[in-house]
Design an enzyme around this catalytic site. Sequence first.
Site, PDB file in Angstrom:
ATOM      1  N   GLU A 137       0.870  -1.171   0.000  1.00 19.03           N
ATOM      2  CA  GLU A 137       0.000   0.000   0.000  1.00 19.03           C
ATOM      3  C   GLU A 137       0.912   1.227   0.000  1.00 19.03           C
ATOM      4  O   GLU A 137       1.717   1.401   0.911  1.00 19.03           O
ATOM      5  CB  GLU A 137      -0.857   0.041   1.265  1.00 19.03           C
ATOM      6  N   ASP A 191      -4.804   7.777  11.355  1.00 17.83           N
ATOM      7  CA  ASP A 191      -3.424   7.349  11.549  1.00 17.83           C
ATOM      8  C   ASP A 191      -2.857   7.849  12.869  1.00 17.83           C
ATOM      9  O   ASP A 191      -3.128   8.971  13.292  1.00 17.83           O
ATOM     10  CB  ASP A 191      -2.556   7.852  10.389  1.00 17.83           C
TER      11      ASP A 191
END
Length: 268
Positions: free
Chosen positions: A50, A61
């Site tokens: 990814e 995140d």
Amino acid sequence: MASKLSSVLAAAKAEDRAALIGYLPAGFPTVDGGIAAVKALIEGGCDVVEVGLPHSDPVLDGAVIQTADDIALRGGVKIKDVIRTVAEVADAHPEAAVLVMTYWNPVERYGVARFAADLAAAGGAGCILPDLPVEESGEWRAAAAEHGLDTVFVVAPSSKDARLAEVTAAGSGFVYAAAVMGVTGTRAAVGSMAEDLVARTRATTELPVCVGLGVSNATQAAEVAGFADGVIVGSAFVQRILDADGEPAALDAVRSLAAELAEGVRKR
């Protein structure tokens, strides 16, 4: 015809093991350094990579990936650099599937049809869109399908069964099961909710179910590989680069971690 991503995941399954999926943001620590680092993930043993599209407000995140995104953005990374990263990695490693992981806003600003066309032209296999609601994904999914790209959606332990069915019906390639409630980051233990989430998700779909958020070593990778079709690792790779003294050391560090994790998924 099976998509590139489906073929790679099926090949891992045929070897009676989970796939190893590695994540790194583009442009980190530099655009060229990031390209080399993503290639090193595959050299170490990742089946799928990814490539993150750095974002100024990466809400899902944790601190480690936020730090990497910040470094990439300060370095001036642009969407064209993300596409170039995909192209160079896909060209060097046709055996792997290369995805882009991105928040929706940059794709919308770039142009949905244009992003899908450029990603496909670069040899990309698809997109993971963690913040795009399935109900609002029609335009993207149509563009992705036109170019043979998979669309991976994220499910969480809080997702009710009916919601899981809606999400998995819309997605393709695989389903990204977030092992814990919260943001990305390495953890001492992988959440116990992950196994239950995989079982509930599998009840709604034939798609492979891959688990991310928290895996950082071979023992955890083996544990997750025991119940999931794929093991997704991001923050641990980013941390290795942050800790390394210079680019050669960083590449060695991510390559060796990938090798350790690849051994882990084969020990399930």
